[in-house]
Design a protein around this motif. Sequence first.
Motif, short mmCIF file in Angstrom:
data_model
loop_
_atom_site.label_atom_id
_atom_site.label_comp_id
_atom_site.label_asym_id
_atom_site.label_seq_id
_atom_site.Cartn_x
_atom_site.Cartn_y
_atom_site.Cartn_z
N SER A 158 0.83 -1.21 0.00
CA SER A 158 0.00 0.00 0.00
C SER A 158 0.86 1.26 0.00
CB SER A 158 -0.94 0.00 1.20
OG SER A 158 -0.22 -0.03 2.42
N TRP A 159 2.01 1.19 0.68
CA TRP A 159 2.93 2.33 0.70
C TRP A 159 3.52 2.56 -0.69
CZ3 TRP A 159 8.37 2.19 0.09
CH2 TRP A 159 9.03 3.39 0.38
N LEU A 160 3.86 1.46 -1.39
CA LEU A 160 4.36 1.59 -2.76
C LEU A 160 3.30 2.19 -3.68
CD1 LEU A 160 6.38 -1.73 -3.25
CD2 LEU A 160 7.31 0.58 -3.19
N SER A 161 2.04 1.89 -3.40
CA SER A 161 0.96 2.46 -4.20
C SER A 161 0.89 3.97 -4.03
CB SER A 161 -0.38 1.84 -3.81
OG SER A 161 -0.42 0.47 -4.11
N GLU A 195 3.46 5.37 -6.15
CA GLU A 195 3.02 5.29 -7.54
C GLU A 195 2.17 6.50 -7.91
OE1 GLU A 195 0.02 2.29 -9.66
OE2 GLU A 195 1.91 1.32 -9.06
N GLN A 196 1.35 6.97 -6.97
CA GLN A 196 0.52 8.14 -7.22
C GLN A 196 1.37 9.39 -7.47
OE1 GLN A 196 -2.22 8.45 -3.92
NE2 GLN A 196 -3.00 6.39 -4.23
N LEU A 197 2.48 9.50 -6.73
CA LEU A 197 3.37 10.64 -6.93
C LEU A 197 4.02 10.57 -8.32
CD1 LEU A 197 5.15 10.85 -3.45
CD2 LEU A 197 3.17 12.15 -4.26
N ARG A 200 19.00 30.20 -15.69
CA ARG A 200 17.87 30.90 -16.27
C ARG A 200 16.60 30.69 -15.46
NH1 ARG A 200 14.47 33.63 -17.54
NH2 ARG A 200 13.66 34.26 -19.58
N GLN A 201 16.50 29.47 -14.86
CA GLN A 201 15.28 29.16 -14.12
C GLN A 201 15.58 28.19 -12.98
OE1 GLN A 201 11.84 26.51 -15.53
NE2 GLN A 201 11.02 28.55 -15.96
N LEU A 202 14.92 28.43 -11.85
CA LEU A 202 14.91 27.50 -10.72
C LEU A 202 13.48 26.97 -10.62
CD1 LEU A 202 16.78 29.77 -8.11
CD2 LEU A 202 17.79 28.22 -9.80
N LYS A 203 13.32 25.66 -10.78
CA LYS A 203 11.98 25.09 -10.86
C LYS A 203 11.76 24.05 -9.77
CE LYS A 203 8.69 23.05 -14.12
NZ LYS A 203 8.48 22.58 -15.52
N LEU A 204 10.69 24.25 -9.01
CA LEU A 204 10.27 23.31 -7.97
C LEU A 204 9.02 22.59 -8.45
CD1 LEU A 204 10.69 25.83 -5.06
CD2 LEU A 204 11.90 23.66 -5.14
N MET A 205 9.04 21.25 -8.39
CA MET A 205 7.91 20.46 -8.84
C MET A 205 7.34 19.70 -7.64
SD MET A 205 9.55 19.00 -12.41
CE MET A 205 7.97 18.42 -13.02
N TYR A 206 6.11 20.02 -7.27
CA TYR A 206 5.46 19.41 -6.10
C TYR A 206 4.57 18.26 -6.56
CZ TYR A 206 7.29 23.28 -3.44
OH TYR A 206 8.14 24.18 -2.84
N LEU A 207 4.93 17.05 -6.13
CA LEU A 207 4.31 15.85 -6.69
C LEU A 207 3.09 15.37 -5.92
CD1 LEU A 207 7.50 13.83 -7.67
CD2 LEU A 207 6.30 15.63 -8.92
N THR A 208 2.73 16.03 -4.83
CA THR A 208 1.49 15.66 -4.15
C THR A 208 0.29 16.35 -4.77
OG1 THR A 208 2.51 15.12 -2.03
CG2 THR A 208 0.22 15.82 -1.97
N ASP A 209 0.43 17.64 -5.06
CA ASP A 209 -0.72 18.37 -5.62
C ASP A 209 -0.50 18.83 -7.06
OD1 ASP A 209 1.16 20.29 -5.13
OD2 ASP A 209 0.01 21.37 -3.63
N GLY A 210 0.62 18.42 -7.67
CA GLY A 210 0.83 18.71 -9.08
C GLY A 210 1.07 20.17 -9.41
#
Length: 297
Positions: A113-116, A119-121, A207-217
């Motif tokens: 379930s933790w791996l799932s 997987e969502q992220l 040129r750019q610093l980019k943060l990608m948040y994988l819980t809320d997209g």
Amino acid sequence: MPDTDTVTADPPPGAEVPRRRPALSPSRASDFKQCPLLYRFRAVDRLPEIPTKAQLRGTLVHSVLERLFSLPQADRTPPQAKELLAPAWEELSSERPEWIDLFDQEDPDAVTSWLSSAEQLVDTYFGLEDPRRLEPEACELHVEIELGSGVLLRGYVDRLDVAPTGEIRVVDYKTGAAPREIGEAKAMFQMKFYAVVLWRLRGVVPRQLKLMYLTDGQSLAYTPDEGELIRFERTLEAIWQAILKAGKTGDFRPNPSKLCAWCDHQALCPQYGGTPPPYPGWPEPDPGEESVLDRAD
């Protein structure tokens, strides 16, 4: 691609391993800014901390995304990425078997379930960009440089993208949700740290610093300028001088805040009636190294 920004190399077999100079990493600099005593507990005393499942998930997802970009571009698909999860966890947990103890050994589905959830992220990541259209110069890039003031900066960049025209983009994956004010400031501090190091190494302001948040997209992008990086470099030098001053005397004072609620070391903190262990002196070889958990927030 070879890690051309790393100024250290593995010694030949049988050679004496040199002691690494004390350095400043983004995580340890952030610790000192938040609470000098927290810095001491982590960098000087090196007190153990029990990781959370969320931290482990972040470490796993970072590993999967690094492996994803090692595949041919056409193979960087969601199904392929998900197939990387189980073997990546098997490798990580074999290196650190104590991580398995965080899961209920009586529940056969605990890890599944933790791996799932991991997987969502990964699914959310593919909603933010298509890795088949990208060819990063490096992933999990170790960068290190000594500033003119003598401060040694060291860290790991999640991903470095370089355009054919030479522009640099620094990408950092965050496996939590887009933060509020305190969290966002901490994340941007980390990104400016990397920007200073890469600017001094390559002579090019990212040129750019980019943060990608994988819980809320969500994604946050920022464009620094040279004047800003000069000022931030001075901030890092001031932090290091304050660390060295505290290191000489052992006077690392607590700085209570709302973040204390998440600290593993309250029992040893004078603010909560505790007593720190005897000061062991300034650490050698190196109080600036980051762990994989630091790099996977």
